[in-house]
Enzyme design. Sequence first.
Site, PDB file in Angstrom:
ATOM      1  N   HIS A 198      -5.490  -6.204   3.694  1.00  0.00           N
ATOM      2  CA  HIS A 198      -4.548  -5.090   3.791  1.00  0.00           C
ATOM      3  C   HIS A 198      -4.054  -5.008   5.228  1.00  0.00           C
ATOM      4  CE1 HIS A 198      -5.787  -2.887  -0.061  1.00  0.00           C
ATOM      5  NE2 HIS A 198      -6.465  -4.032  -0.046  1.00  0.00           N
ATOM      6  N   CYS A 211       0.840  -1.192   0.000  1.00  0.00           N
ATOM      7  CA  CYS A 211       0.000   0.000   0.000  1.00  0.00           C
ATOM      8  C   CYS A 211       0.882   1.251   0.000  1.00  0.00           C
ATOM      9  CB  CYS A 211      -0.886  -0.035   1.239  1.00  0.00           C
ATOM     10  SG  CYS A 211      -1.634   1.525   1.692  1.00  0.00           S
ATOM     11  N   GLU A 212       0.616   2.155  -0.911  1.00  0.00           N
ATOM     12  CA  GLU A 212       1.431   3.361  -0.986  1.00  0.00           C
ATOM     13  C   GLU A 212       1.161   4.335   0.157  1.00  0.00           C
ATOM     14  OE1 GLU A 212      -1.027   6.265  -4.022  1.00  0.00           O
ATOM     15  OE2 GLU A 212       0.299   4.771  -4.899  1.00  0.00           O
ATOM     16  N   HIS A 213       0.080   4.153   0.879  1.00  0.00           N
ATOM     17  CA  HIS A 213      -0.229   5.073   1.984  1.00  0.00           C
ATOM     18  C   HIS A 213       0.559   4.760   3.252  1.00  0.00           C
ATOM     19  CE1 HIS A 213      -4.344   5.699  -0.115  1.00  0.00           C
ATOM     20  NE2 HIS A 213      -3.438   6.528  -0.581  1.00  0.00           N
ATOM     21  N   HIS A 214       0.780   3.464   3.525  1.00  0.00           N
ATOM     22  CA  HIS A 214       1.465   3.064   4.763  1.00  0.00           C
ATOM     23  C   HIS A 214       2.687   2.180   4.525  1.00  0.00           C
ATOM     24  CE1 HIS A 214      -2.753   3.840   6.071  1.00  0.00           C
ATOM     25  NE2 HIS A 214      -2.129   4.453   7.050  1.00  0.00           N
ATOM     26  N   GLN A 262      -5.138  -0.933  -4.394  1.00  0.00           N
ATOM     27  CA  GLN A 262      -5.775  -2.099  -5.015  1.00  0.00           C
ATOM     28  C   GLN A 262      -6.562  -1.679  -6.248  1.00  0.00           C
ATOM     29  OE1 GLN A 262      -7.371  -5.089  -2.387  1.00  0.00           O
ATOM     30  NE2 GLN A 262      -9.048  -5.519  -3.796  1.00  0.00           N
ATOM     31  N   CYS A 276      -2.555  -2.660   6.552  1.00  0.00           N
ATOM     32  CA  CYS A 276      -2.802  -1.333   7.115  1.00  0.00           C
ATOM     33  C   CYS A 276      -4.147  -1.304   7.845  1.00  0.00           C
ATOM     34  CB  CYS A 276      -2.733  -0.249   6.044  1.00  0.00           C
ATOM     35  SG  CYS A 276      -3.866  -0.444   4.663  1.00  0.00           S
TER      36      CYS A 276
END
Length: 195
Positions: free
Chosen positions: A155, A85-88, A127, A157
């Site tokens: 996920h 995941c690019e956020h976390h 995703q 995250c």
Amino acid sequence: MAIDKEAVKKHIRGILEALGDDPDREGLKETPDRVARMYEEVFEGMNYSNDQIAEMYSKTFEDDLSVKNHKDMVVVKDIDIFSYCEHHLALMYNMKVTVAYQPKEKILGLSKIARICDMVGKRLQLQERIGSDIAEIISKVAGTEDVAVLIEGNHSCMSARGIKKNQAKTITSTLRGRFESDPAMENRFYMLADR
């Protein structure tokens, strides 16, 4: 773009220090190098654009005349992939991808579909974007706009931090061409994906 392993090692060492640990202690001495090598492997897809991936896996079969004007869809399901995941920078795992397309002039080797899914997952991703990237590449390689992608995954995250809902699954679908405009074709795809 190649992954800069030396920069990764330097920054991982800095992260270990920022966490309050000693990067020179026995258990961590080689960790920056191991992480850099791991990142080179698990983020391999970041080295390539969608066009480059399409070119890498562009082997198709055009000489089978029975495929010309073929009206049935090709479905490959339960393709295992993982991503981050690019956020976390958290792992997306237990991901199962189903890809369908309706051939026009060409058919793809089945392993190429799985390789495309795998390479797209090896990027910092969402995703939703994985599905649209796979659809775009399959469309380019197969020469058809009729492509569908269904992805189910967990996920970390959500499961290992924050809300901590470890049974939560995320399901995304990407529909292109007739899969989007023809309800019967869309329903048939979901029926086959659910078998």
